[in-house]
Design a protein around this motif. Structure first.
Motif, short mmCIF file in Angstrom:
data_model
loop_
_atom_site.label_atom_id
_atom_site.label_comp_id
_atom_site.label_asym_id
_atom_site.label_seq_id
_atom_site.Cartn_x
_atom_site.Cartn_y
_atom_site.Cartn_z
N VAL A 136 -10.65 29.51 -27.90
CA VAL A 136 -11.44 29.35 -26.68
C VAL A 136 -12.67 28.50 -27.02
O VAL A 136 -13.32 28.72 -28.04
N ASP A 137 -12.95 27.54 -26.16
CA ASP A 137 -14.12 26.68 -26.30
C ASP A 137 -14.69 26.47 -24.91
O ASP A 137 -14.08 26.90 -23.91
N SER A 138 -15.83 25.81 -24.83
CA SER A 138 -16.41 25.50 -23.53
C SER A 138 -17.08 24.14 -23.59
O SER A 138 -17.41 23.63 -24.67
N CYS A 139 -17.27 23.56 -22.41
CA CYS A 139 -17.96 22.28 -22.30
C CYS A 139 -18.46 22.10 -20.89
O CYS A 139 -18.19 22.91 -20.01
N GLY A 140 -19.18 21.01 -20.68
CA GLY A 140 -19.68 20.66 -19.36
C GLY A 140 -19.09 19.34 -18.91
O GLY A 140 -18.67 18.53 -19.73
N THR A 141 -19.06 19.14 -17.60
CA THR A 141 -18.61 17.84 -17.10
C THR A 141 -19.73 16.82 -17.22
O THR A 141 -19.48 15.62 -17.21
N ALA A 142 -20.97 17.28 -17.33
CA ALA A 142 -22.12 16.39 -17.49
C ALA A 142 -22.71 16.57 -18.89
O ALA A 142 -22.51 17.61 -19.52
N GLY A 143 -23.43 15.59 -19.35
CA GLY A 143 -24.00 15.63 -20.70
C GLY A 143 -25.47 15.98 -20.75
O GLY A 143 -26.15 15.67 -21.73
N TYR A 144 -25.98 16.68 -19.74
CA TYR A 144 -27.41 16.99 -19.66
C TYR A 144 -27.95 17.75 -20.86
O TYR A 144 -29.10 17.58 -21.23
N HIS A 145 -27.17 18.65 -21.44
CA HIS A 145 -27.68 19.56 -22.46
C HIS A 145 -26.95 19.46 -23.80
O HIS A 145 -27.00 20.40 -24.59
N VAL A 146 -26.27 18.35 -24.05
CA VAL A 146 -25.47 18.20 -25.27
C VAL A 146 -26.30 18.61 -26.50
O VAL A 146 -27.44 18.17 -26.67
N GLY A 147 -25.71 19.47 -27.32
CA GLY A 147 -26.34 19.94 -28.54
C GLY A 147 -27.21 21.17 -28.39
O GLY A 147 -27.59 21.80 -29.38
N GLU A 148 -27.53 21.54 -27.15
CA GLU A 148 -28.40 22.70 -26.92
C GLU A 148 -27.61 24.01 -27.01
O GLU A 148 -26.40 24.05 -26.78
N GLU A 149 -28.33 25.07 -27.34
CA GLU A 149 -27.75 26.42 -27.31
C GLU A 149 -27.70 26.88 -25.86
O GLU A 149 -28.37 26.32 -24.99
N PRO A 150 -26.91 27.94 -25.58
CA PRO A 150 -26.85 28.45 -24.20
C PRO A 150 -28.22 28.91 -23.70
O PRO A 150 -29.10 29.26 -24.49
N ASP A 151 -28.37 28.92 -22.39
CA ASP A 151 -29.56 29.43 -21.73
C ASP A 151 -29.86 30.83 -22.28
O ASP A 151 -28.95 31.63 -22.50
N GLU A 152 -31.13 31.13 -22.49
CA GLU A 152 -31.52 32.42 -23.07
C GLU A 152 -31.04 33.59 -22.21
O GLU A 152 -30.76 34.68 -22.73
N ARG A 153 -30.92 33.39 -20.90
CA ARG A 153 -30.44 34.47 -20.03
C ARG A 153 -28.94 34.70 -20.22
O ARG A 153 -28.46 35.83 -20.11
N THR A 154 -28.20 33.64 -20.53
CA THR A 154 -26.78 33.78 -20.86
C THR A 154 -26.64 34.59 -22.15
O THR A 154 -25.84 35.53 -22.22
N VAL A 155 -27.43 34.23 -23.14
CA VAL A 155 -27.38 34.91 -24.44
C VAL A 155 -27.77 36.38 -24.29
O VAL A 155 -27.07 37.28 -24.80
N SER A 156 -28.86 36.66 -23.57
CA SER A 156 -29.31 38.05 -23.43
C SER A 156 -28.30 38.90 -22.65
O SER A 156 -28.09 40.07 -22.97
#
Length: 160
Positions: free
Chosen positions: A43-63
């Motif tokens: 399982v992997d994930s990606c975005g259709t846009a490149g706005y956040h390439v290289g960034e970790e997930p949003d802190e609210r997603t992680v929490s």
């Protein structure tokens, strides 16, 4: 599921817009539920846009994932045309991302590209980015339901 598509051969890509909220959470939840069912899938994930390439997930997603003891470890990336051959299933979080995926799908694509919600209730996963933590909890619960529905249909192995 065809004989050549055993659960061990499942390679799933979860897609949202920026790959920092919905899709990394979906990736983490699907991996976790598959592991609890004894399924070894990619399982992997990606975005259709490149706005956040290289960034970790949003802190609210992680929490939210940590709150539910779901391991999460990903960095944002943008969809590549090679993903349409590398994965068996590409799951779009909403209709806009599904349309984008379908418009860029190469002629040699082998992946099944669908709205993730089509495995359950045809509902999109709402983007929680501009809201509060409650929206992330709702996305988490939806990812759990969608992961179960997807694995029930594709892997044919219900949790006991």
């Amino acid at each position: 599921m065809s004989p050549s598509e055993t659960p061990q051969n499942l390679k799933v890509l979860v897609v949202c817009l920026g790959n920092i909220c919905r899709s990394p959470m979906g990736e983490a939840v699907l991996k976790d539920i598959a592991a609890k069912r004894g399924l070894d899938i990619t399982v992997d994930s990606c975005g259709t846009a490149g706005y956040h390439v290289g960034e970790e997930p949003d802190e609210r997603t992680v929490s939210t994932c940590r709150k539910h003891n779901v391991p999460i470890d990903s960095h944002a990336r943008q969809i590549a045309t090679s993903d349409f051959v590398r994965f068996t299933h590409i799951l779009a979080s909403d209709e806009n991302n599904l349309r984008h995926l379908q418009s860029m799908k190469p002629s040699n694509a082998t992946a099944e590209v669908r709205l993730w919600g089509s495995y359950l209730d045809d509902k999109a996963i709402p983007d929680p980015y501009y809201g509060g933590i409650g929206g992330f909890e709702k996305v988490y619960q939806q990812c759990v339901r969608l992961s179960d529905a997807f694995l029930d249909e594709v892997a044919g192995k219900k949790q006991t």
